[in-house]
Design a protein around this motif. Structure first.
Motif, PDB file in Angstrom:
ATOM      1  N   GLN A   1       0.838  -1.200   0.000  1.00  0.00           N
ATOM      2  CA  GLN A   1       0.000   0.000   0.000  1.00  0.00           C
ATOM      3  C   GLN A   1       0.876   1.255   0.000  1.00  0.00           C
ATOM      4  OE1 GLN A   1      -3.316  -0.180  -0.212  1.00  0.00           O
ATOM      5  NE2 GLN A   1      -3.277  -2.420  -0.078  1.00  0.00           N
ATOM      6  N   PRO A   2       0.381   2.331  -0.612  1.00  0.00           N
ATOM      7  CA  PRO A   2       1.114   3.596  -0.491  1.00  0.00           C
ATOM      8  C   PRO A   2       1.183   4.020   0.978  1.00  0.00           C
ATOM      9  CG  PRO A   2      -0.681   3.767  -2.105  1.00  0.00           C
ATOM     10  CD  PRO A   2      -0.857   2.465  -1.391  1.00  0.00           C
ATOM     11  N   ARG A   3       2.072   4.956   1.294  1.00  0.00           N
ATOM     12  CA  ARG A   3       2.204   5.449   2.658  1.00  0.00           C
ATOM     13  C   ARG A   3       0.939   6.204   3.078  1.00  0.00           C
ATOM     14  NH1 ARG A   3       5.958   3.075   5.887  1.00  0.00           N
ATOM     15  NH2 ARG A   3       7.900   2.745   4.756  1.00  0.00           N
ATOM     16  N   SER A   4       0.447   5.927   4.274  1.00  0.00           N
ATOM     17  CA  SER A   4      -0.838   6.494   4.694  1.00  0.00           C
ATOM     18  C   SER A   4      -0.780   8.006   4.871  1.00  0.00           C
ATOM     19  CB  SER A   4      -1.328   5.820   5.968  1.00  0.00           C
ATOM     20  OG  SER A   4      -0.382   5.953   7.000  1.00  0.00           O
ATOM     21  N   VAL A   5       0.374   8.527   5.322  1.00  0.00           N
ATOM     22  CA  VAL A   5       0.430   9.975   5.541  1.00  0.00           C
ATOM     23  C   VAL A   5       0.335  10.723   4.215  1.00  0.00           C
ATOM     24  CG1 VAL A   5       2.967  10.114   5.542  1.00  0.00           C
ATOM     25  CG2 VAL A   5       1.641  11.814   6.779  1.00  0.00           C
ATOM     26  N   SER A   6       0.796  10.114   3.128  1.00  0.00           N
ATOM     27  CA  SER A   6       0.678  10.741   1.811  1.00  0.00           C
ATOM     28  C   SER A   6      -0.700  10.490   1.202  1.00  0.00           C
ATOM     29  CB  SER A   6       1.737  10.179   0.854  1.00  0.00           C
ATOM     30  OG  SER A   6       3.022  10.342   1.383  1.00  0.00           O
ATOM     31  N   ARG A   7      -1.290   9.361   1.557  1.00  0.00           N
ATOM     32  CA  ARG A   7      -2.537   8.947   0.916  1.00  0.00           C
ATOM     33  C   ARG A   7      -3.773   9.526   1.615  1.00  0.00           C
ATOM     34  NH1 ARG A   7      -4.008   2.515   0.441  1.00  0.00           N
ATOM     35  NH2 ARG A   7      -5.774   2.689  -0.990  1.00  0.00           N
ATOM     36  N   PHE A   8      -3.798   9.450   2.956  1.00  0.00           N
ATOM     37  CA  PHE A   8      -4.984   9.917   3.694  1.00  0.00           C
ATOM     38  C   PHE A   8      -4.689  11.175   4.513  1.00  0.00           C
ATOM     39  CE2 PHE A   8      -5.530   5.091   3.988  1.00  0.00           C
ATOM     40  CZ  PHE A   8      -6.305   5.027   2.846  1.00  0.00           C
ATOM     41  N   GLY A   9      -3.408  11.498   4.672  1.00  0.00           N
ATOM     42  CA  GLY A   9      -3.029  12.655   5.475  1.00  0.00           C
ATOM     43  C   GLY A   9      -2.500  13.768   4.589  1.00  0.00           C
ATOM     44  N   ALA A  10      -1.545  14.530   5.125  1.00  0.00           N
ATOM     45  CA  ALA A  10      -0.935  15.643   4.383  1.00  0.00           C
ATOM     46  C   ALA A  10       0.558  15.550   4.672  1.00  0.00           C
ATOM     47  CB  ALA A  10      -1.504  16.956   4.865  1.00  0.00           C
ATOM     48  N   ASP A  11       1.323  15.100   3.689  1.00  0.00           N
ATOM     49  CA  ASP A  11       2.718  14.763   4.007  1.00  0.00           C
ATOM     50  C   ASP A  11       3.676  15.947   3.907  1.00  0.00           C
ATOM     51  OD1 ASP A  11       3.219  14.993   1.306  1.00  0.00           O
ATOM     52  OD2 ASP A  11       3.648  12.877   0.970  1.00  0.00           O
ATOM     53  N   GLY A  12       3.138  17.168   3.763  1.00  0.00           N
ATOM     54  CA  GLY A  12       3.986  18.366   3.737  1.00  0.00           C
ATOM     55  C   GLY A  12       4.020  19.012   5.113  1.00  0.00           C
ATOM     56  N   ALA A  13       3.419  20.204   5.199  1.00  0.00           N
ATOM     57  CA  ALA A  13       3.476  20.997   6.443  1.00  0.00           C
ATOM     58  C   ALA A  13       2.844  20.253   7.626  1.00  0.00           C
ATOM     59  CB  ALA A  13       2.780  22.327   6.230  1.00  0.00           C
ATOM     60  N   TYR A  14       1.869  19.399   7.379  1.00  0.00           N
ATOM     61  CA  TYR A  14       1.183  18.715   8.475  1.00  0.00           C
ATOM     62  C   TYR A  14       1.575  17.232   8.590  1.00  0.00           C
ATOM     63  CZ  TYR A  14      -1.872  22.780   9.033  1.00  0.00           C
ATOM     64  OH  TYR A  14      -2.375  24.038   9.265  1.00  0.00           O
TER      65      TYR A  14
END
Ligand code: TEU
Length: 597
Positions: free
Chosen positions: A351-364
């Motif tokens: 699976q793709p990384r959850s923070v990139s997929r369901f979260g916001a992998d930049g500032a947050y």
């Protein structure tokens, strides 16, 4: 509180356990060849112990040509030299056991490698004793063997192209639902099953503590009918969908019960048996995990990780509708409340990384990764942490096709190019969103050149964000994703409400907040996570302004006024009803808190 998985008394040990998945190739290299190995794992045992996990599951380390990174096994009783030796594994198991961590091996028995001696024998002649160990079929009636369309059925493989490979030597085809180097075993043959059970007992005798069973719901199949073209697994519909004939086949439960009798009877209490079951419904989940049926302890559902798939599947991701995610998760929570047990996961090596997929992998990144972890770990079930998830590792964000290594991505790219279904720019976007390689970049241990993963050239590129996102930095920051995971794992160990309390979804229609309660067996827990970069409010009936703050990912207390909770961007909170504490009824008895051996 319902009687749970768990008509057993006391509850099974894994009701309070957390599992950590190691994908050995990308975890830690010890010999500079750029590929992770078992002696590398030995260097990182402290990391696992500090995190507090109870079980480690190893993706396959058996001897393998590595066509699908070890999910193609050529010797079930040997370690691939890439990873080390059986003696190295013994050392790893002993080191983990010494820290109270159990070890689960991946069991890949829907198929073997085409280089496994069983298959070499099977393919050698139509008269071979092992011919029937795999699925051999002649060409379609009236068709020239080996020509396009002459395959015995129209089935597509999961990795693009047909699910049948023509074998010149004997003029027949063999079935491979995955790559052509992964021929499917014929479980109808009792000799196959006996050989698999024998191998499994051998591993248990060596001291391992259970199995994660790869695509275990594909082992019983009806090989014969064509698949529907309209629902084709592959992008352009040239192949039929095999799933109707291969998923949850007619003898599946019979085989699992037989396996249980032959392999696990008498040793069950200390083991963990988890099935990977793509396509399983809640009803299937109850059948697999009802303890009285003696099949599996828990399964991996795929329903929640398919919600953001468009018609093109994993390479056609779209934004997630949070309401659908909540509804799906809640269906499993309630469906397995009185019988069976959930596995809980956002990530694994597919699976793709959850923070990139369901979260916001930049500032947050930190906020959204900790929010996702909080929501997941507070569900009822056994949470699985995939290596790097506890560090908030992100997708790879590769922009060059040459960065990809995964057979599924490479085959998909080759087909898309051959058939002109996508421009190169579209292809790069499709892979960046959905490729399994997103989860397979090396674990980021520190800020050094190869992230502390290897002294050599890594087999797949290290994510450049390792200079800021890495275990060393995470360990130094009390508010980090790592320490947050540590606290969530400790909470599960301590609190019987987290382990086995009832789950009730709150504000099901809220488009941005995931909220629920856990109740029974102690003071009620209120859980809420903001799945957005904007402030949100949510009504939580019964929550008081003075509720005890158990876990949070933002500084200070959240504001609660008149039962309405205000959440900052990607904020997550776990609150404990303070009324019970005030009346002295804290509800935590020693018996309820035990649940582990
Ligand atoms: O995965 C099976 C599976 O159903 C999918 O998630 C699969 O990864 C595929 O990408 C469908 O798009 C298991 C393993 O986890 C996977 O790594 C293996 O490649 C596969 O089985 C074959 O053994």
């Amino acid at each position: 509180m319902p009687s749970a998985q768990s008509r057993d008394d006391p509850p099974a040990w894994w009701t309070s356990a957390v599992v950590y998945q190691i994908y050995p190739r990308s975890f830690q290299d010890s010999d500079g060849d750029g590929i992770g190995d078992l002696r590398g794992v030995l260097q990182r045992i402290d990391h696992l112990a500090e995190l507090g996990v109870d079980v480690v599951w190893f993706s396959p380390i058996y001897r393998s040509p590595q066509d699908d990174n070890g999910y193609d096994i050529s010797d079930y009783r040997e370690i691939d030299p890439l990873f080390g030796t059986l003696e190295d594994l013994d050392e790893v198991v002993a080191a983990l056991h010494a820290r109270g961590i159990r070890v689960v091996m991946d069991l890949v028995v829907n198929h073997t490698s085409d280089e496994h001696p069983w298959f070499l024998e099977s393919r050698s002649s139509k008269d071979s004793d092992k011919r029937d160990w795999y699925w051999w079929r002649p060409a379609r009636e009236g068709m020239e063997p080996g020509t396009r369309g002459a395959e015995p059925t129209n089935w597509g493989s999961y990795f693009s192209g047909p699910a049948w490979e023509f074998d010149e030597a004997t003029g027949e085809y063999y079935l491979h639902l995955f790559s052509r180097k992964q021929p499917d075993l014929n479980w109808e043959n009792p000799q196959v099953r006996a050989a698999v059970y024998d191998m499994m007992r051998w591993w248990l005798d060596r001291g391992i503590d259970g199995f994660r069973m790869d695509v275990i719901n594909l082992i019983s199949k009806s090989v014969g009918p064509d698949g529907r073209l309209s629902d084709a697994v592959v992008i352009d519909g040239r192949y039929g969908d095999n799933r109707e004939h291969t998923v949850n086949g007619p003898r599946l439960h019979e085989f699992l019960q037989e396996m249980h009798r032959e392999v696990f009877e008498g040793r069950r209490d200390t083991l963990l048996l988890v099935g990977e079951t793509p396509g399983a419904t809640v009803e299937d989940g109850r059948l697999f995990t009802d303890p009285s049926r003696r099949e599996l302890d828990m399964i991996f559902t795929f329903e929640h990780v398919h919600l953001d798939h468009g018609p093109g599947g994993r390479f056609d991701l779209r934004p997630l509708d949070l309401r659908e995610l909540k509804a799906t998760m809640a269906r499993w929570q309630t469906g397995l409340a009185d019988v069976g047990w959930n596995s809980l996961y956002w990530e694994n090596h597919d699976q793709p990384r959850s923070v990139s997929r369901f979260g916001a992998d930049g500032a947050y990144r930190r906020e959204s990764a900790t929010m996702l972890a909080t929501v997941l770990h507070l569900h009822r079930g056994t949470p699985y942490v995939y290596q790097g998830e506890e560090l908030g590792m992100t997708n790879a964000h590769f922009r060059r096709l040459s960065d990809y290594r995964d057979i599924e991505s490479l085959r998909f790219a080759a087909e898309a190019r051959a058939h002109g279904t996508m421009t190169d720019a579209q292809l790069v976007d499709a892979l960046a969103g959905g490729s399994r390689d997103n989860a397979r970049t090396p674990v980021q241990w520190d800020a050094s050149a190869s992230a502390g993963f290897t002294s050599g050239e890594p087999w797949i590129a290290v994510n450049p964000n390792h200079v800021t996102v890495n275990a060393e930095a995470e360990r130094a920051d009390e508010a980090s994703v790592f320490h947050h995971h540590r606290r969530l794992i400790a909470l599960r160990h301590d609190d019987p409400v987290v382990q086995r309390g009832d789950f009730t979804l709150v504000a099901a229609d809220h488009p941005h907040v995931y909220a629920f309660t856990r109740s029974g067996g102690g003071p009620t827990l209120f859980v809420a996570g903001n799945f957005s970069s904007q402030p949100q409010t949510v009504e939580l009936a019964g929550v008081d302004a003075d509720a005890e703050l158990v876990i949070a990912n933002h500084p200070g207390r959240p504001s609660i006024t008149g039962g309405v909770l205000a959440l900052r961007p990607w904020e997550a909170v776990v609150l404990r009803d303070a009324r019970a504490a005030r009346t002295g009824d804290h509800g935590r008895t020693d018996a309820a808190a035990s649940g582990r051996e």
